[in-house]
Design a protein around this motif. Structure first.
Motif, PDB file in Angstrom:
ATOM      1  N   MET A 142      -1.478   7.515  -2.386  1.00 53.76           N
ATOM      2  CA  MET A 142      -0.761   6.918  -3.332  1.00 53.76           C
ATOM      3  C   MET A 142      -1.570   6.496  -4.538  1.00 53.76           C
ATOM      4  O   MET A 142      -2.696   6.456  -4.569  1.00 53.76           O
ATOM      5  N   PRO A 143      -1.013   6.017  -5.869  1.00 52.81           N
ATOM      6  CA  PRO A 143      -1.773   5.728  -6.856  1.00 52.81           C
ATOM      7  C   PRO A 143      -2.541   4.409  -6.708  1.00 52.81           C
ATOM      8  O   PRO A 143      -2.105   3.635  -5.575  1.00 52.81           O
ATOM      9  N   LEU A 144      -3.577   4.127  -7.419  1.00 53.61           N
ATOM     10  CA  LEU A 144      -4.244   2.865  -7.555  1.00 53.61           C
ATOM     11  C   LEU A 144      -3.159   1.734  -7.637  1.00 53.61           C
ATOM     12  O   LEU A 144      -2.291   2.021  -8.431  1.00 53.61           O
ATOM     13  N   ASP A 145      -3.344   0.581  -7.030  1.00 56.10           N
ATOM     14  CA  ASP A 145      -2.586  -0.531  -7.589  1.00 56.10           C
ATOM     15  C   ASP A 145      -3.260  -1.136  -8.645  1.00 56.10           C
ATOM     16  O   ASP A 145      -4.373  -1.587  -8.545  1.00 56.10           O
ATOM     17  N   TYR A 146      -2.553  -1.490  -9.926  1.00 52.76           N
ATOM     18  CA  TYR A 146      -3.388  -2.145 -10.890  1.00 52.76           C
ATOM     19  C   TYR A 146      -3.898  -3.432 -10.551  1.00 52.76           C
ATOM     20  O   TYR A 146      -4.815  -3.735 -11.015  1.00 52.76           O
ATOM     21  N   HIS A 147      -3.247  -4.391  -9.607  1.00 51.47           N
ATOM     22  CA  HIS A 147      -3.794  -5.664  -9.445  1.00 51.47           C
ATOM     23  C   HIS A 147      -5.202  -5.508  -8.772  1.00 51.47           C
ATOM     24  O   HIS A 147      -5.998  -6.179  -8.965  1.00 51.47           O
ATOM     25  N   ASN A 148      -5.218  -4.574  -7.702  1.00 50.76           N
ATOM     26  CA  ASN A 148      -6.566  -4.279  -7.169  1.00 50.76           C
ATOM     27  C   ASN A 148      -7.469  -3.772  -8.252  1.00 50.76           C
ATOM     28  O   ASN A 148      -8.622  -4.348  -8.026  1.00 50.76           O
ATOM     29  N   ILE A 181      -3.008  11.101 -11.031  1.00 49.79           N
ATOM     30  CA  ILE A 181      -4.219  11.072 -11.991  1.00 49.79           C
ATOM     31  C   ILE A 181      -5.233  10.045 -11.553  1.00 49.79           C
ATOM     32  O   ILE A 181      -6.389  10.347 -11.412  1.00 49.79           O
ATOM     33  N   PHE A 182      -4.711   8.887 -11.054  1.00 51.09           N
ATOM     34  CA  PHE A 182      -5.595   7.842 -10.698  1.00 51.09           C
ATOM     35  C   PHE A 182      -5.237   7.369  -9.010  1.00 51.09           C
ATOM     36  O   PHE A 182      -4.655   6.492  -8.868  1.00 51.09           O
ATOM     37  N   PRO A 183      -5.689   8.524  -8.134  1.00 48.71           N
ATOM     38  CA  PRO A 183      -5.047   8.128  -6.747  1.00 48.71           C
ATOM     39  C   PRO A 183      -6.077   6.939  -6.184  1.00 48.71           C
ATOM     40  O   PRO A 183      -7.079   6.862  -6.735  1.00 48.71           O
ATOM     41  N   SER A 184      -5.277   6.318  -5.313  1.00 49.81           N
ATOM     42  CA  SER A 184      -6.141   5.554  -4.389  1.00 49.81           C
ATOM     43  C   SER A 184      -7.130   6.283  -3.625  1.00 49.81           C
ATOM     44  O   SER A 184      -7.172   7.362  -2.991  1.00 49.81           O
ATOM     45  N   GLU A 185      -8.177   5.405  -3.173  1.00 51.34           N
ATOM     46  CA  GLU A 185      -9.154   6.012  -2.222  1.00 51.34           C
ATOM     47  C   GLU A 185      -8.951   5.977  -1.009  1.00 51.34           C
ATOM     48  O   GLU A 185      -9.638   6.683  -0.140  1.00 51.34           O
ATOM     49  N   ARG A 186      -7.795   5.475  -0.642  1.00 51.31           N
ATOM     50  CA  ARG A 186      -7.459   5.688   0.907  1.00 51.31           C
ATOM     51  C   ARG A 186      -5.943   5.965   0.948  1.00 51.31           C
ATOM     52  O   ARG A 186      -5.220   5.557   0.069  1.00 51.31           O
ATOM     53  N   LYS A 187      -5.424   6.459   2.015  1.00 50.34           N
ATOM     54  CA  LYS A 187      -3.936   6.657   2.223  1.00 50.34           C
ATOM     55  C   LYS A 187      -3.367   5.464   2.528  1.00 50.34           C
ATOM     56  O   LYS A 187      -3.673   4.516   3.075  1.00 50.34           O
ATOM     57  N   ARG A 188      -1.974   5.517   1.687  1.00 49.30           N
ATOM     58  CA  ARG A 188      -1.207   4.312   2.031  1.00 49.30           C
ATOM     59  C   ARG A 188       0.159   4.508   2.582  1.00 49.30           C
ATOM     60  O   ARG A 188       0.651   5.760   2.317  1.00 49.30           O
ATOM     61  N   ARG A 189       1.055   3.825   3.026  1.00 52.68           N
ATOM     62  CA  ARG A 189       2.276   4.200   3.606  1.00 52.68           C
ATOM     63  C   ARG A 189       3.270   3.701   2.270  1.00 52.68           C
ATOM     64  O   ARG A 189       3.403   2.553   1.965  1.00 52.68           O
ATOM     65  N   ARG A 190       3.913   4.609   1.881  1.00 50.79           N
ATOM     66  CA  ARG A 190       4.934   4.232   0.975  1.00 50.79           C
ATOM     67  C   ARG A 190       6.127   3.389   1.281  1.00 50.79           C
ATOM     68  O   ARG A 190       6.715   3.790   2.212  1.00 50.79           O
ATOM     69  N   ARG A 191       6.388   2.423   0.546  1.00 50.24           N
ATOM     70  CA  ARG A 191       7.454   1.605   0.780  1.00 50.24           C
ATOM     71  C   ARG A 191       8.798   2.196   0.172  1.00 50.24           C
ATOM     72  O   ARG A 191       8.756   2.599  -0.983  1.00 50.24           O
ATOM     73  N   LEU A 192       9.673   2.677   1.309  1.00 54.52           N
ATOM     74  CA  LEU A 192      10.891   3.346   1.022  1.00 54.52           C
ATOM     75  C   LEU A 192      12.102   2.475   0.135  1.00 54.52           C
ATOM     76  O   LEU A 192      11.668   1.238  -0.090  1.00 54.52           O
ATOM     77  N   GLU A 193      13.172   2.900  -0.497  1.00 50.60           N
ATOM     78  CA  GLU A 193      14.374   2.294  -0.935  1.00 50.60           C
ATOM     79  C   GLU A 193      14.711   1.150  -0.142  1.00 50.60           C
ATOM     80  O   GLU A 193      15.091  -0.005  -1.015  1.00 50.60           O
TER      81      GLU A 193
END
Length: 382
Positions: free
Chosen positions: A323-329, A300-312
């Motif tokens: 990926m979604p927006l980071d709320y800190h940013n 619903i609130f995607p980031s404006e640029r592509k990010r590499r997801r951190r795996l488990e």
């Protein structure tokens, strides 16, 4: 095999038949021969000395060397673990464990499976604080005075929940050490929780909430309305996908997102849906129409640029994706610049607290507010 424990007292011999590993019956003669030999022995020694025919005690050469019952009991106590369990008792010369080694090898492994991800993160923070003070110290060298100084020092700079959590788990660690007989007494038994700084209770007044809402535009305005009118946690707010938006005007809580990591919700109660005002539900439907990815799994609130997801396993995914927006940013780049110009102090936690306070002041039922915030107790609201 029958074990014999024999003891002498004066000129009388008392034979004790019990399960001690010091003697065994030898081959038995016919009853008539045993009776005849015993009669001869009794007559020869005037009937004052009796002992079991054919019995011998391992490790003793003559009958005069037979141990007393007390000596046999002491020897049995010393060898009990080796004989019964097939393993020697722990050596008294073993080194005392340090606080760090006891945590890593004894305390944490047997409890880790019962902790969810949020609990593991919180306890990892507590244990790091403890180990920075006691990590290299032997458990036997840590006394109450040192523990109390540690808690008192934290009370000046950390919140009540952190100090209380460290106190609780220090008591649990030393209770386990006492149970394993690594320390004689529990030094945390009479620890007192020091006074801590007051909890943060600041909320944004209703007028300032309206001013901020009017100053924001587009997607930022929808995010702010979601925070101020529904009270979700920050990590939950930015982890919504379109299939979480339900026709009954609710948003399902399925995951959280923070600093590049997708995680499950904080608790089981956190998985309950949150209810949306009709106007906010309409804003989200309009946002979906202009979204770059309106599919059910789109953010619903995607980031404006592509990010590499951190795996488990902690590594970054080789392929970059939206990926979604980071709320800190979002808070630092979108919300705070506007709020600072108006002289308003704000962040996601303050907005969650503001929602509960304004809902209570508007006459909302505490039980309904508790349900919306998904708190275990209504005392946590407001």
């Amino acid at each position: 095999m029958t074990f014999i424990l024999a003891g002498f007292k004066g000129q009388k011999t008392v034979s004790h038949r019990c399960a001690f590993p010091f003697g065994a019956r030898g081959p038995q003669s016919p009853p008539s021969q045993r009776k005849a030999r015993l009669s001869q022995k009794v007559r020869r020694q005037h009937g004052v000395l009796r002992y079991k025919q054919g019995a011998h005690v391992l490790g003793f050469k003559t009958k005069g060397d037979l141990p007393t019952k007390g000596a046999a009991q002491n020897r049995w106590d010393a060898q009990h673990d080796e004989v019964i369990r097939g393993a020697r008792a722990p050596s008294s010369e073993a080194k005392d464990p340090t606080f760090q080694s006891f945590l890593d090898e004894e305390f944490i492994p047997v409890r880790r499976s019962a902790w969810n991800n949020a609990t593991r993160e919180k306890l990892s923070y507590y244990f790091n604080l403890m180990c920075s003070e006691f990590g290299a110290a032997l458990l036997t060298d840590i006394d109450k005075k040192r523990l109390q100084r540690f808690l008192n020092g934290m009370s000046d700079r950390l919140c009540h929940d952190t100090v209380s959590g460290c106190c609780i788990y220090l008591k649990a660690v030393f209770a386990e050490a006492v149970e394993q007989k690594l320390v004689a007494e529990n030094p945390t038994k009479t620890l007192t929780l020091p006074h801590t700084r007051e909890r943060e209770t600041y909320t944004v007044p209703f007028g300032d909430v309206q001013r901020l809402e009017d100053a924001l535009e587009g997607r930022d305005k929808i995010i702010f309305k979601l925070l101020s009118r529904c009270g979700p946690r920050a990590g939950e707010t930015f982890a919504f996908q379109w299939h979480d938006l339900q026709p009954d005007q609710t948003l399902r809580i399925q995951r959280t997102y923070s600093r590049g990591e997708l995680k499950p919700p904080k608790t089981k109660k956190s998985r309950k849906p949150i209810y949306l005002p009709l106007s906010l539900y309409g804003d989200l439907l309009q946002l979906k129409e202009v979204s770059c990815d309106p599919s059910p799994t789109g953010w619903i609130f995607p980031s404006e640029r592509k990010r590499r997801r951190r795996l488990e396993n902690g590594e970054l995914d080789a392929s970059a994706s939206i990926m979604p927006l980071d709320y800190h940013n979002w808070v630092n780049r979108r919300l705070k610049p506007v709020a600072d110009k108006m002289g308003i102090r704000v962040n996601c936690q303050i907005m969650r607290r503001t929602f509960a306070t304004l809902a209570n002041e508007a006459g909302g039922d505490l039980k309904d507010i508790q349900t919306q915030m998904r708190h275990a107790r209504s005392a946590n609201d407001g």
